[in-house]
Design an enzyme around this catalytic site. Structure first.
Site: not given
Ligand code: PGA
Length: 245
Positions: A3, A5, A91, A93, A160, A166, A205
């Site tokens: 992903n 982003k 997601h 976000e 998640e 993050g 993460s």
């Molecule tokens: P990250 O993000 O691996 O940077 O923690 C995961 C995600 O949001 O899918």
């Protein structure tokens, strides 16, 4: 699942990252890589995807309606035409920007009607000792899947926990294993035996050093990778680590 982003900042860097990802994927027999780039880059990257290993693409988000007056949105069918066969739905976000269980429900149903594979993301903001997060996850699952119908078996669930996205470390594989059992149990209670076979991913993460433990002990079939997927060296190491499983 990579992903990306809103990375990378330029089209040239997106092509470089994609080519590096594709090369690493070609060397790996045990993993299947799906790339979710910014949708502006999708069509061009899709045209590069066949040089070696065929890499499928995912949209990071899309509108459930086929077309309409929705400024700034793209539709699932537009994304499909550009080369996406998967779509990330709900997601954390996106949910933070106002996406509800009602919208994820419509997107899951719309994606399935186009024969695209929805990756429904669920995850709590925080945990308390009283276990309220389990009810929260249940509602995200039950509502998100409510209009899936007979194609429910195609859906992928990505667990998640928001607090692990993050962050500095991932959730423990042991806790993920418990969550994976809970997710299956919830799906089985509502939709029957299909819950035994639905693919569950973990995200939050993940990097080259925690990948194998999560895949080995977390009760998951795959990973949703954010930061480590836009660092081509780290992502290649992550894929190579899977070869040792
Ligand atoms: P990250 O993000 O691996 O940077 O923690 C995961 C995600 O949001 O899918």
């Amino acid at each position: 699942m990579a992903n990306w982003k809103m990375h990378p900042a330029t089209r040239a860097d997106a092509k470089k990252l994609f080519d590096a990802t594709r090369k690493a994927a070609e060397r790996c027999a045990k993993s299947a890589v799906v790339v979710a780039p910014p949708s502006l880059y999708l069509a061009e990257l899709a045209s590069r995807a066949y040089a070696g290993a065929k890499i499928p693409f995912a949209l990071q988000n899309a509108h459930a309606e086929a077309e309409g007056s929705f400024t700034g949105e793209i539709s699932l069918s537009q994304g499909k035409e550009a080369g996406a066969s998967y779509v990330i739905v709900g997601h954390a976000e996106r949910r933070a920007m106002g996406e509800s269980n009602e919208t994820t429900q419509a997107k899951v149903a719309a994606a399935l009607s186009l024969n695209m594979i929805p990756i429904l993301c669920v995850g709590e903001q925080k945990r308390t000792d009283s276990g309220e997060h389990l009810d929260f996850i249940r509602a995200q699952l039950v509502d998100g899947l409510a209009k899936a119908g007979a194609k429910i078996k195609k859906i992928v669930i990505a667990y998640e926990p928001v607090w692990a996205i993050g962050a500095s470390s991932a959730m423990t594989p042991h806790t993920m294993h418990e969550m994976s059992i809970y997710i299956r149990k919830t799906i089985i209670e509502t939709y029957g035996s299909v819950g035994h076979t639905i693919k569950i991913l973990y995200g939050g993460s993940i990097n080259a050093s925690n990948t194998t433990a999560m895949l080995r002990e977390g009760g998951v079939r795959g990973l949703l990778v954010g930061r480590a997927s836009v660092d081509s060296k780290e992502f290649a190491e992550l894929l190579y680590s899977i070869e040792t499983l």
